[in-house]
Design a protein around this motif. Structure first.
Motif, PDB file in Angstrom:
ATOM      1  N   THR A 428       0.816  -1.208   0.000  1.00 42.10           N
ATOM      2  CA  THR A 428       0.000   0.000   0.000  1.00 42.10           C
ATOM      3  C   THR A 428       0.853   1.262   0.000  1.00 42.10           C
ATOM      4  OG1 THR A 428      -1.723  -1.161   1.197  1.00 42.10           O
ATOM      5  CG2 THR A 428      -1.825   1.237   1.214  1.00 42.10           C
ATOM      6  N   VAL A 429       1.864   1.302   0.859  1.00 43.11           N
ATOM      7  CA  VAL A 429       2.674   2.509   0.974  1.00 43.11           C
ATOM      8  C   VAL A 429       3.367   2.816  -0.341  1.00 43.11           C
ATOM      9  CG1 VAL A 429       4.696   3.489   2.081  1.00 43.11           C
ATOM     10  CG2 VAL A 429       2.986   2.313   3.458  1.00 43.11           C
ATOM     11  N   THR A 430       4.015   1.792  -0.915  1.00 40.70           N
ATOM     12  CA  THR A 430       4.735   1.992  -2.169  1.00 40.70           C
ATOM     13  C   THR A 430       3.785   2.349  -3.297  1.00 40.70           C
ATOM     14  OG1 THR A 430       6.408   0.405  -1.453  1.00 40.70           O
ATOM     15  CG2 THR A 430       6.336   0.950  -3.792  1.00 40.70           C
ATOM     16  N   ALA A 431       2.659   1.669  -3.356  1.00 39.66           N
ATOM     17  CA  ALA A 431       1.712   1.890  -4.456  1.00 39.66           C
ATOM     18  C   ALA A 431       1.121   3.290  -4.418  1.00 39.66           C
ATOM     19  CB  ALA A 431       0.604   0.846  -4.395  1.00 39.66           C
ATOM     20  N   THR A 432       0.995   3.881  -3.238  1.00 41.71           N
ATOM     21  CA  THR A 432       0.372   5.197  -3.128  1.00 41.71           C
ATOM     22  C   THR A 432       1.391   6.329  -3.012  1.00 41.71           C
ATOM     23  OG1 THR A 432       0.227   4.936  -0.723  1.00 41.71           O
ATOM     24  CG2 THR A 432      -1.684   4.246  -2.027  1.00 41.71           C
ATOM     25  N   ILE A 572      -1.803   8.535   8.739  1.00 45.78           N
ATOM     26  CA  ILE A 572      -1.122   8.566  10.033  1.00 45.78           C
ATOM     27  C   ILE A 572       0.358   8.303   9.790  1.00 45.78           C
ATOM     28  CG2 ILE A 572      -0.826   7.450  12.281  1.00 45.78           C
ATOM     29  CD1 ILE A 572      -3.771   6.812  12.294  1.00 45.78           C
ATOM     30  N   VAL A 573       1.197   9.173  10.336  1.00 49.79           N
ATOM     31  CA  VAL A 573       2.645   8.999  10.271  1.00 49.79           C
ATOM     32  C   VAL A 573       3.184   9.081  11.691  1.00 49.79           C
ATOM     33  CG1 VAL A 573       4.829   9.960   9.459  1.00 49.79           C
ATOM     34  CG2 VAL A 573       2.841   9.955   7.945  1.00 49.79           C
ATOM     35  N   ILE A 574       3.971   8.095  12.066  1.00 49.84           N
ATOM     36  CA  ILE A 574       4.613   8.098  13.381  1.00 49.84           C
ATOM     37  C   ILE A 574       6.099   8.356  13.176  1.00 49.84           C
ATOM     38  CG2 ILE A 574       5.154   6.754  15.444  1.00 49.84           C
ATOM     39  CD1 ILE A 574       2.575   5.165  14.949  1.00 49.84           C
ATOM     40  N   LEU A 575       6.575   9.412  13.817  1.00 53.92           N
ATOM     41  CA  LEU A 575       7.990   9.763  13.741  1.00 53.92           C
ATOM     42  C   LEU A 575       8.718   9.298  14.992  1.00 53.92           C
ATOM     43  CD1 LEU A 575       7.845  13.430  12.373  1.00 53.92           C
ATOM     44  CD2 LEU A 575       8.067  11.299  11.086  1.00 53.92           C
ATOM     45  N   ARG A 576       9.889   8.734  14.781  1.00 58.28           N
ATOM     46  CA  ARG A 576      10.737   8.367  15.906  1.00 58.28           C
ATOM     47  C   ARG A 576      11.320   9.633  16.547  1.00 58.28           C
ATOM     48  NH1 ARG A 576      14.587   3.632  13.901  1.00 58.28           N
ATOM     49  NH2 ARG A 576      16.075   5.344  13.961  1.00 58.28           N
ATOM     50  N   PRO A 577      11.956   9.513  17.686  1.00 56.75           N
ATOM     51  CA  PRO A 577      12.569  10.691  18.313  1.00 56.75           C
ATOM     52  C   PRO A 577      13.668  11.336  17.478  1.00 56.75           C
ATOM     53  CG  PRO A 577      12.254   8.969  19.944  1.00 56.75           C
ATOM     54  CD  PRO A 577      11.941   8.351  18.611  1.00 56.75           C
ATOM     55  N   ASP A 578      14.143  10.665  16.406  1.00 59.52           N
ATOM     56  CA  ASP A 578      15.191  11.239  15.561  1.00 59.52           C
ATOM     57  C   ASP A 578      14.662  11.750  14.224  1.00 59.52           C
ATOM     58  OD1 ASP A 578      14.611   8.802  14.410  1.00 59.52           O
ATOM     59  OD2 ASP A 578      16.625   7.963  14.629  1.00 59.52           O
ATOM     60  N   TYR A 580      13.015  10.202  11.932  1.00 59.83           N
ATOM     61  CA  TYR A 580      12.836   9.189  10.893  1.00 59.83           C
ATOM     62  C   TYR A 580      11.459   8.546  11.077  1.00 59.83           C
ATOM     63  CZ  TYR A 580      17.694   9.587   9.433  1.00 59.83           C
ATOM     64  OH  TYR A 580      18.894  10.067   8.931  1.00 59.83           O
ATOM     65  N   VAL A 581      10.856   8.176   9.957  1.00 58.47           N
ATOM     66  CA  VAL A 581       9.503   7.623   9.976  1.00 58.47           C
ATOM     67  C   VAL A 581       9.535   6.191  10.498  1.00 58.47           C
ATOM     68  CG1 VAL A 581       7.501   6.997   8.553  1.00 58.47           C
ATOM     69  CG2 VAL A 581       8.798   9.097   8.049  1.00 58.47           C
ATOM     70  N   ALA A 582       8.722   5.918  11.505  1.00 56.22           N
ATOM     71  CA  ALA A 582       8.596   4.562  12.039  1.00 56.22           C
ATOM     72  C   ALA A 582       7.396   3.841  11.443  1.00 56.22           C
ATOM     73  CB  ALA A 582       8.464   4.596  13.555  1.00 56.22           C
ATOM     74  N   TYR A 583       6.366   4.616  11.100  1.00 55.02           N
ATOM     75  CA  TYR A 583       5.117   4.030  10.598  1.00 55.02           C
ATOM     76  C   TYR A 583       4.466   5.035   9.661  1.00 55.02           C
ATOM     77  CZ  TYR A 583       0.233   2.428  10.562  1.00 55.02           C
ATOM     78  OH  TYR A 583      -1.019   2.015  10.162  1.00 55.02           O
ATOM     79  N   SER A 584       3.849   4.529   8.600  1.00 53.05           N
ATOM     80  CA  SER A 584       3.018   5.367   7.746  1.00 53.05           C
ATOM     81  C   SER A 584       1.893   4.513   7.177  1.00 53.05           C
ATOM     82  CB  SER A 584       3.836   5.985   6.605  1.00 53.05           C
ATOM     83  OG  SER A 584       4.357   4.991   5.751  1.00 53.05           O
ATOM     84  N   GLY A 585       0.711   5.102   7.074  1.00 47.69           N
ATOM     85  CA  GLY A 585      -0.416   4.357   6.532  1.00 47.69           C
ATOM     86  C   GLY A 585      -1.594   5.260   6.240  1.00 47.69           C
ATOM     87  N   LEU A 586      -2.368   4.884   5.263  1.00 47.54           N
ATOM     88  CA  LEU A 586      -3.605   5.592   4.957  1.00 47.54           C
ATOM     89  C   LEU A 586      -4.718   5.113   5.885  1.00 47.54           C
ATOM     90  CD1 LEU A 586      -3.520   5.539   1.042  1.00 47.54           C
ATOM     91  CD2 LEU A 586      -2.932   7.439   2.571  1.00 47.54           C
ATOM     92  N   VAL A 587      -5.687   5.977   6.126  1.00 46.61           N
ATOM     93  CA  VAL A 587      -6.790   5.645   7.025  1.00 46.61           C
ATOM     94  C   VAL A 587      -8.105   5.836   6.281  1.00 46.61           C
ATOM     95  CG1 VAL A 587      -7.925   6.151   9.204  1.00 46.61           C
ATOM     96  CG2 VAL A 587      -5.441   6.368   9.031  1.00 46.61           C
ATOM     97  N   HIS A 588      -8.749   4.703   6.007  1.00 49.56           N
ATOM     98  CA  HIS A 588     -10.092   4.717   5.416  1.00 49.56           C
ATOM     99  C   HIS A 588     -11.151   4.359   6.448  1.00 49.56           C
ATOM    100  CE1 HIS A 588      -7.280   3.849   2.093  1.00 49.56           C
ATOM    101  NE2 HIS A 588      -8.124   4.529   1.331  1.00 49.56           N
TER     102      HIS A 588
END
Length: 606
Positions: A428-432, A572-578, A580-588
């Motif tokens: 999903t992430v790559t495709a979008t 939703i994107v979750i950033l680490r304390p540095d 850098y992205v720890a998580y990314s995803g679309l929300v339907h």
């Protein structure tokens, strides 16, 4: 004689060079006790590592330390390459960063800047690490005052080797090796003032490289003095590039060898000819040796190595100190979370330091090794490359921009297989085109604070997130064009997050970013119970389709642009304390909110 008193600290740091000092600053900022020992009497007086790259400056900005270096630094715009006195290529330093330039600062100034922040008295000078042993609950180390010979025992929970290529931390463990090779070639280095009939042919704001069939000679500007005299770091190889397989590490300045002003002037005369450039004054002259070596792993239970203690390589591209500072930043926030009991799996988190940094450092070593082989080579091929190949290749920004981005560490990303990144089972992430876990979240154009009190507040994302602590950031981005309705899931996200973490804590910071035209009144939503406490969580995008907007950085603008199914999703994107992205995803749907929150909860101790 050993002092009977045993000092207890969270972390013992061996080595007070830039990397060790920065690690100590991180520990101090996060409230941990530490002891940092250094065999020298004070900061170095030598230039040594002098280039600070954009990604490092972004990291220091995030930790509120960038001003410490910038006020002591000189900005270098790019590089000029010359052959037989003629300019054959010019490269500008550009890139998607707040700091699109090379920052030139002597290591002596870097160390003194960090020492000013840390406090000279908080460093234990003229003291060496003699030995240490690991125990179940910590590390017991023996240190020695080199003036009095007095020995002392320090008990720490962890020990950090920031003590260079001859690291006492690394050498004290027989399972640690430092494999690689030495370059037999000697390199001349000198900090000198230059003048002469053709001094105008040097650009005082760019690195100037002269190619010759014998090799190169180069000058990196270090700034000007009160009399407008230009100071340069001049360097060049004193023979053909040759690899030896000496087992002993010989990397760095050789204080047993000397370089005379006449030898350095002769190097300039031959390789910069027919230009006449003269050395008028010297600060430092020396012989430098290059090694390409790496430790077999950067962790041994409670012991870690960072910087040159973990790896050393060619100074091509000025990568060394930058890698060390990035090592220190990566490890510091993870160690802090473990020390504070905030990690759900301390071993997994600490192991991720090695799993993330070793591949990055190894790739850099390989690249600088190849670059050095050609840059410091000799023969007619080097002249042919300089005369015909470089001018053609470097005339294309599509080639030079990625090249500089790589050298300036702007393309650095966390390996996808890191155990603390979200491992999606779909494409999903790559495709979008959504930003991927492991990518660095680059700076944005300003956001506008939703709640208006006396004045309208604007700030960029990086400034909003500046924080010396170990804090994750979870971002809800639901910006979209006014033709679409506002996301109906924003309230659901806020309530679920609040039920799990309490929306904004010392460990998790929450941000909700929406389109300005979907807010109605400039107040916080009715579902937010404590208006003043949460006002820094709600921000607006006036133009979500603008380049470098948060939506653009996330890739949500492209998702919405290609949306064919009615109401577009949020992200939703979750950033680490540095950053850098720890998580990314679309929300339907609400279940995708649960997926993101569950991922973050899995990282943190309940």
């Amino acid at each position: 004689m050993v002092n009977n008193f045993i000092e207890k600290v969270d972390v013992l740091i061996s080595g007070a060079g830039p990397t060790g000092l920065y690690f100590a600053l991180r520990m101090a900022a996060m409230g941990h006790t530490f002891k940092i020992v250094e065999t020298r009497e004070s900061a170095t007086t030598e230039t040594r590592a002098l280039g600070v790259h954009p990604r490092t400056l972004e990291t220091l900005q995030h930790r509120k330390l960038v001003n410490t270096l910038l006020k002591r630094a000189f900005v270098v715009q790019g590089t000029r390459i010359m052959l037989k006195g003629e300019l054959v290529a010019k490269m500008n330093i550009e890139g998607d960063t707040v700091y699109p330039y090379l920052t030139s600062i002597p290591q002596s100034e870097t160390e003194n800047g960090f020492i000013d922040e840390l406090g000279y008295e908080n460093i234990t000078w003229h003291t060496q690490l003699v030995s240490y042993k690991q125990e179940k609950e910590g590390v017991e180390a023996l240190i020695k005052d080199l003036h009095t010979g007095k020995e002392e025992i320090v008990h720490a929970q962890y020990i950090i080797g920031a003590d260079g290529t001859h690291s006492a931390v690394r050498k004290s463990d027989p399972t640690w090796t430092y494999e690689g090779y030495s370059v037999g070639t000697k390199f001349a280095v000198g900090d000198v003032y230059l003048s002469g009939k053709d001094i105008e042919n040097l650009d005082p704001f760019r690195a100037n490289i002269f190619l010759h069939s014998d090799g190169i000679v180069g000058g990196i500007p270090l700034g000007t003095d009160d009399q407008n005299k230009h100071l340069y770091r001049v360097f060049g190889n004193l023979g053909p590039y040759e690899v030896t397989h000496e087992k002993k590490a010989t990397h760095g300045i050789n204080h047993n060898s000397t370089l005379t002003i006449e030898e350095l002037q002769r190097l300039i005369n031959i390789r910069a000819a027919p230009l006449e450039i003269k050395i008028t004054e010297t600060r430092n002259l020396g012989i430098f040796h290059i090694n390409e070596r790496k430790a077999n792993g950067f962790r041994r239970n409670r012991a870690f190595v960072i910087g040159d203690a973990a790896h050393c390589h060619s100074p091509a591209g000025g990568q060394g100190m930058n890698l060390g500072l990035q090592d220190a930043d990566n490890l510091s926030w993870k160690l802090s979370m473990v020390l504070n009991g905030l990690s759900s799996d301390p071993e997994r988190l600490l192991d991720s330091y090695n799993l993330e940094r070793e591949p990055i450092d190894a790739a850099t070593m390989k690249a600088t090794g190849v670059a050095s082989k050609y840059m410091f080579g000799s023969g007619v091929i080097l002249s042919i490359i300089g005369k015909f190949v470089l001018p053609f290749v470097l005339s294309f920004p599509r080639i030079t921009n990625p090249m500089y981005s790589s050298v300036m560490q702007l393309n650095t990303r966390i390996p996808k297989d890191s155990p603390i990144l979200f491992q999606s089972t779909t494409s999903t992430v790559t495709a979008t085109s959504l930003i991927e876990p492991g990518e660095f979240f680059r700076e944005t154009i300003p956001l506008r604070k939703r709640l208006i009190k006396d004045d309208i507040e604007h700030t960029t994302l990086h400034h909003l997130l500046q924080n010396p602590l170990s804090q994750y950031t979870i971002m809800w981005i639901s910006s979209r064009a006014s033709r679409y309705p506002a996301s109906a899931l924003t309230k659901d996200f806020w309530i679920k997050l609040n039920n799990t973490f309490g929306t904004t804590t010392s460990t998790v910071k929450s941000l909700i970013i929406e389109s300005a035209h979907h807010t109605g009144k400039h107040k916080l939503p009715n579902y937010v119970t404590s208006q003043d406490y949460y006002e820094d969580s709600f921000w607006l995008e006036d133009h979500c389709d603008e380049p470098k907007s948060v939506s653009n950085r996330v890739g949500l603008d492209k998702v919405i642009e290609n949306n064919k199914n009615g109401v577009p999703p949020a992200a939703i994107v979750i950033l680490r304390p540095d950053l850098y992205v720890a998580y990314s995803g679309l929300v339907h749907s609400s279940s995708e909110i649960d997926l993101a929150i569950d991922f973050l909860a899995f990282q943190l101790k309940k």
